[in-house]
Design a protein around this motif. Structure first.
Motif, PDB file in Angstrom:
ATOM      1  N   GLY A 183      89.616  54.618  32.193  1.00 39.29           N
ATOM      2  CA  GLY A 183      90.927  54.696  31.557  1.00 39.29           C
ATOM      3  C   GLY A 183      91.505  53.359  31.125  1.00 39.29           C
ATOM      4  O   GLY A 183      92.641  53.292  30.669  1.00 39.29           O
ATOM      5  N   THR A 184      90.748  52.274  31.262  1.00 39.62           N
ATOM      6  CA  THR A 184      91.221  50.953  30.874  1.00 39.62           C
ATOM      7  C   THR A 184      90.410  50.480  29.671  1.00 39.62           C
ATOM      8  O   THR A 184      89.188  50.558  29.691  1.00 39.62           O
ATOM      9  N   GLU A 185      91.105  49.986  28.645  1.00 40.34           N
ATOM     10  CA  GLU A 185      90.427  49.491  27.444  1.00 40.34           C
ATOM     11  C   GLU A 185      90.031  48.032  27.637  1.00 40.34           C
ATOM     12  O   GLU A 185      90.822  47.218  28.095  1.00 40.34           O
ATOM     13  N   THR A 243      95.475  46.437  28.258  1.00 45.68           N
ATOM     14  CA  THR A 243      94.371  45.573  27.915  1.00 45.68           C
ATOM     15  C   THR A 243      94.158  44.597  29.061  1.00 45.68           C
ATOM     16  O   THR A 243      95.089  43.932  29.502  1.00 45.68           O
ATOM     17  N   VAL A 244      92.934  44.514  29.542  1.00 46.60           N
ATOM     18  CA  VAL A 244      92.615  43.663  30.671  1.00 46.60           C
ATOM     19  C   VAL A 244      91.806  42.477  30.174  1.00 46.60           C
ATOM     20  O   VAL A 244      90.837  42.647  29.427  1.00 46.60           O
ATOM     21  N   THR A 245      92.184  41.274  30.574  1.00 52.58           N
ATOM     22  CA  THR A 245      91.445  40.091  30.161  1.00 52.58           C
ATOM     23  C   THR A 245      90.700  39.456  31.330  1.00 52.58           C
ATOM     24  O   THR A 245      89.668  38.847  31.126  1.00 52.58           O
ATOM     25  N   VAL A 246      91.187  39.584  32.538  1.00 55.44           N
ATOM     26  CA  VAL A 246      90.544  39.001  33.704  1.00 55.44           C
ATOM     27  C   VAL A 246      90.206  40.127  34.682  1.00 55.44           C
ATOM     28  O   VAL A 246      91.079  40.884  35.085  1.00 55.44           O
ATOM     29  N   PRO A 247      88.933  40.268  35.071  1.00 55.99           N
ATOM     30  CA  PRO A 247      88.576  41.346  35.984  1.00 55.99           C
ATOM     31  C   PRO A 247      89.153  41.106  37.372  1.00 55.99           C
ATOM     32  O   PRO A 247      89.054  40.011  37.915  1.00 55.99           O
ATOM     33  N   ALA A 248      89.767  42.127  37.927  1.00 55.22           N
ATOM     34  CA  ALA A 248      90.356  42.018  39.258  1.00 55.22           C
ATOM     35  C   ALA A 248      89.421  42.605  40.307  1.00 55.22           C
ATOM     36  O   ALA A 248      89.426  42.182  41.442  1.00 55.22           O
ATOM     37  N   HIS A 302      81.297  45.283  22.581  1.00 58.47           N
ATOM     38  CA  HIS A 302      82.078  46.236  21.794  1.00 58.47           C
ATOM     39  C   HIS A 302      83.304  46.664  22.591  1.00 58.47           C
ATOM     40  O   HIS A 302      83.377  46.440  23.795  1.00 58.47           O
ATOM     41  N   HIS A 303      84.252  47.332  21.900  1.00 55.36           N
ATOM     42  CA  HIS A 303      85.383  47.931  22.606  1.00 55.36           C
ATOM     43  C   HIS A 303      84.833  48.999  23.530  1.00 55.36           C
ATOM     44  O   HIS A 303      83.947  49.765  23.151  1.00 55.36           O
TER      45      HIS A 303
END
Length: 95
Positions: A67-69, A36-41, A61-62
């Motif tokens: 490949g990253t949720e 789960t990613v919260t901050v875009p890299a 939405h989800h």
């Protein structure tokens, strides 16, 4: 260290029936498969063209990209054309 010898089964030694099921339990917990990613890299989705700046969108939405949720409310950097596509399909909030 020596290995103990196996003794042959005799009529006095009880044996397990052929249809007996042996249960195997494990105590190890499985790791979660999707991160789960919260901050875009970096820019996600299609690559940027030359001289094009990425756009930040807030997801509604989800969504799984490359490949990253991503969860609703996550901000991601994307190609402007991909941002338009996400907004049209309802996956990103309108600006």
């Amino acid at each position: 260290m020596t290995t103990p010898k196996k003794t042959p089964a005799t009529a006095e030694t009880p044996t397990a029936p052929a249809d007996a099921v042996t249960a195997v339990t494990t105590t190890e917990a499985r790791p979660e498969e999707t991160p789960t990613v919260t901050v875009p890299a970096a820019v996600v989705g299609p690559t940027l063209s030359v001289d094009v700046d990425p756009v930040t969108v807030v997801l509604a939405h989800h969504l799984r990209i490359d490949g990253t949720e991503y969860k609703p409310g996550d901000e991601v950097l994307v190609n402007p054309d991909f941002a338009r596509h996400l907004r049209t399909q309802g996956y990103a909030n309108r600006a």
